[in-house]
Write an enzyme that holds these catalytic residues in place. Structure first.
Site, short mmCIF file in Angstrom:
data_model
loop_
_atom_site.label_atom_id
_atom_site.label_comp_id
_atom_site.label_asym_id
_atom_site.label_seq_id
_atom_site.Cartn_x
_atom_site.Cartn_y
_atom_site.Cartn_z
CB CYS A 160 35.14 34.39 31.85
SG CYS A 160 33.83 34.40 30.59
CB CYS A 357 30.51 32.01 29.06
SG CYS A 357 31.95 32.95 28.53
#
Length: 420
Positions: A160, A357
């Site tokens: 991420c 995200c």
């Protein structure tokens, strides 16, 4: 223990368990072994919130035995090497297992050795990291009373890519709520050239950076931490920092751009550690030149060994390494694997790099970046059902999605093989 399995899956993380569960939903008689020595399974997306005191760490962990899909054989060992020509792998206890089909879903590992002094800084508690110990990050934020707060990330791919800035926004919100903003100098240093690769998201985040008065330093790659002096050194490739040239006397050589090394003092340092594929993958013949599993980016089939697939964080896919990406990769891998088992071509090439995200920008606020290989913004139409018109803008309902809905979907749907 059996030494041959129809399908072997390496890794019982998000990708491994989801793949096994979806395969067994298609055919409950499949012979599948999952190899992973871990006794616990973590829901790591919530660690951002743990690091800001907004989520209970204990709710992010469950016993692995409760999550292995029924009908799978769980082998609690670690893999140490591949022999793809022999369709076999070796375990750390010396055993060799053979397979008809192999799925590599072992994730990635932190490699602190890639930044000088980082291991010592972590050991001494000089640096905090949500990737290593989010509870300690929360301690550091609460104990911080002012000075230089530096947030940074490495040059390697990481889980991420937005996570290093999410904890910064939450920290800034915490400082503001505790009347510390005037005593704090916050810097975000990143090797990248922009705050985020999707322009519509980057535009929103630059407004957030302005709101919190954050010093944004692109082109800054961390190379060294000095725990005694509490400084971090960056190598800058910022054109603005590299206007000087070195002229080597009377040499006829063309002047070279001067490398800039910036030493920055800190009172609080949060860092995402450098990350790589696990050693047994990196040292194998299954990787590309960058050390990641060499798979087709649309089908996840290995480029040289047709009976091997790879997905999740270990795969060489030019998109963000997230659970959301895995959610879209798994059905493609499952479809291709079942086709191969029926002597058909693995011709499902429908994965186009989807990832997302959830960018938390403060307590109760979030932006949801969904995108593909082309860095195009691809918001889920289902968000309209949550009365969210534009997920590229901050919204309190997106915070509810992050904190409550996504963990529920993860434990109760995704890991049980249901497509969501």
């Amino acid at each position: 223990m059996d030494t041959h399995y129809k399908i072997i899956i390496i890794g019982a993380g998000t990708a491994g368990i989801m793949t096994a569960a979806q395969l067994l939903k298609k055919d409950k008689n499949l012979e599948i072994a999952i190899i992973d020595p871990a006794k616990k399974h973590y829901y790591q997306p919530a660690w951002t919130l743990v690091g800001a005191g907004a989520y209970d760490f204990d709710k992010t962990v469950r016993p692995m035995k409760d999550l292995i899909p029924e009908g799978c054989t769980w082998i609690k060992q670690a893999v140490i090497s591949f022999s793809p020509q022999k369709n076999s792998i070796q375990l750390d206890n010396g055993e060799v297992l053979e397979y008809d089909f192999l799925i590599v879903a072992c994730g990635l590992v932190n490699d602190l050795s890639l930044i000088e002094g980082l291991q010592e800084a972590v050991d001494r508690g000089v640096v905090c990291s949500n990737y290593i110990d989010p509870k300690y990050t929360w301690e550091c934020i609460q104990n911080f009373k002012g000075g230089n707060a530096v947030f940074t990330q490495p040059t390697t791919p990481i889980k991420c890519g937005g996570a290093p800035q999410k904890i910064m926004y939450l920290a800034c919100d915490y400082f503001k709520r505790n009347n510390l903003s005037d005593q704090v100098n916050v810097t975000f240093a990143t090797p990248g050239s922009v705050i985020f690769g999707v322009k519509v998201i980057a535009d929103t985040l630059m407004q957030v950076i302005k709101r919190y008065n954050i010093n944004f330093k692109p082109f800054y790659a961390p190379i060294k931490i000095d725990s005694d002096k509490k400084t971090i050194t960056f190598k800058s490739s910022d054109p603005k920092d590299n206007e000087c040239v070195i002229n080597k006397g009377d040499s006829d050589e063309v002047p070279q751009a001067m490398e800039q090394f910036i030493e920055m003092p800190f009172d609080l340092l949060h860092l995402a550690p450098p990350q790589t594929a696990p050693k047994f993958v990196k040292d194998s013949e299954l990787v590309n030149d960058a050390g990641w599993l060499d798979v087709d980016i649309n089908s996840m089939q290995h480029k040289r060994f047709a009976n091997i697939f790879g997905l999740g964080d270990v795969a060489a896919l030019p998109t963000a390494k997230t659970g959301a990406a895995i959610r879209k990769q798994v059905p493609v891998v499952v479809d291709n694997l079942l086709k191969l088992m029926q002597q058909q071509a693995a011709d499902n090439k429908t994965y186009e790099g989807y990832s997302s995200c959830p960018l938390v920008t403060g307590y109760g606020k979030m932006v949801l970046a969904e995108f593909n290989y082309k860095n195009e913004f691809t918001p889920d139409p289902k968000l309209k059902q949550m009365l969210i018109k534009d997920s590229s803008k901050e919204h309190w309902r997106l915070w509810l999605l992050k904190k409550y809905i996504l963990p529920h979907l993860y434990w109760n749907k995704m890991l049980k093989g249901e497509e969501v």
